[in-house]
Design a protein around this motif. Sequence first.
Motif, PDB file in Angstrom:
ATOM      1  N   GLN A  76      82.561 -34.320  16.023  1.00  0.00           N
ATOM      2  CA  GLN A  76      81.487 -34.796  15.159  1.00  0.00           C
ATOM      3  C   GLN A  76      80.893 -33.702  14.266  1.00  0.00           C
ATOM      4  OE1 GLN A  76      81.014 -38.179  16.078  1.00  0.00           O
ATOM      5  NE2 GLN A  76      82.418 -37.726  17.751  1.00  0.00           N
TER       6      GLN A  76
ATOM      7  N   GLN B 188      82.524 -40.893  13.001  1.00  0.00           N
ATOM      8  CA  GLN B 188      81.652 -40.665  14.153  1.00  0.00           C
ATOM      9  C   GLN B 188      82.031 -41.582  15.311  1.00  0.00           C
ATOM     10  OE1 GLN B 188      77.529 -42.599  13.797  1.00  0.00           O
ATOM     11  NE2 GLN B 188      78.120 -42.315  11.639  1.00  0.00           N
TER      12      GLN B 188
ATOM     13  N   PHE C 191      73.625 -41.586  12.683  1.00  0.00           N
ATOM     14  CA  PHE C 191      74.564 -41.510  13.802  1.00  0.00           C
ATOM     15  C   PHE C 191      74.271 -42.729  14.656  1.00  0.00           C
ATOM     16  CE2 PHE C 191      76.087 -40.371  17.977  1.00  0.00           C
ATOM     17  CZ  PHE C 191      77.287 -39.727  17.714  1.00  0.00           C
TER      18      PHE C 191
ATOM     19  N   CYS D 156      78.443 -39.402  21.403  1.00  0.00           N
ATOM     20  CA  CYS D 156      77.773 -38.102  21.454  1.00  0.00           C
ATOM     21  C   CYS D 156      78.286 -37.233  22.592  1.00  0.00           C
ATOM     22  CB  CYS D 156      76.262 -38.289  21.579  1.00  0.00           C
ATOM     23  SG  CYS D 156      75.731 -38.984  23.174  1.00  0.00           S
TER      24      CYS D 156
END
Length: 260
Positions: A74, A51, A18, A54
Amino acid sequence: MKDRQYPSGPAPTQAYLFATCLVDMFVPQAGLDAVRLLEREGLTVHFPRGQSCCGQPAYSSGNPDAARAVARAQLDLFGQPWPVIVPSGSCAGMMRHHWPQLFADDPVAGPKARELAGRVYELGEFLLHVLKVDFGAAAPGAQPQERIVLHTSCGARREMGTRQHGVALVDALPGVTRVEHARESECCGFGGTFSLKHPDISGAMVRDKVAAACATGCDRLVSADCGCLLNIGHTAAHDRAPLQVEHLASFLWRRTGGAA
């Protein structure tokens, strides 16, 4: 930060990366070097194309609904039971500790978030405790001596214990001397949207950080957190301070010879 139990047995052979939005947009070399470090240890690294972020900027700004929407996008990208490696302690902390909270009452997304959170590792943590890499043995000889200072973001230090991982990895490197400075535990002033909402306060904080690092006479500042790295590096460049910055992944790759 709670003590974490690390898996025993053979090291994994597959992992996800990630990369984080800051690495993707501003410091792509750090992401590439993270992949190279993992591949050199025998891992096949997978990078899901869908992706993005966050969700930390929205979450830390008091907008959990927006953070939840970003995080939800995600959850299905990392479907295999492989470790998820993050070259940022603050983003890893968001995924590991706050994603489960965001979806605590969601009967569908909640179990997915909790299962995924258990597989999230900050890069240095994964190298040190899961792969058990000995960079002291891997480093080639005849490298130039180098004095560095470490910087760890506030969230990474407190949620993921990232500083202790960086210290252990750096201290094992031949020819590298890690020095501490008077403001090492202080915030650099980035704080995601804090630097946008309070630029004068943020600017004063980062200039204190740069001055303290420069006072040690170090060759560079190393960090595993790109937001802080960009903030410190751009301030040093703007003020013409004698301080170079480098992401931990790139520093480790460079100091260990860089050869696969």
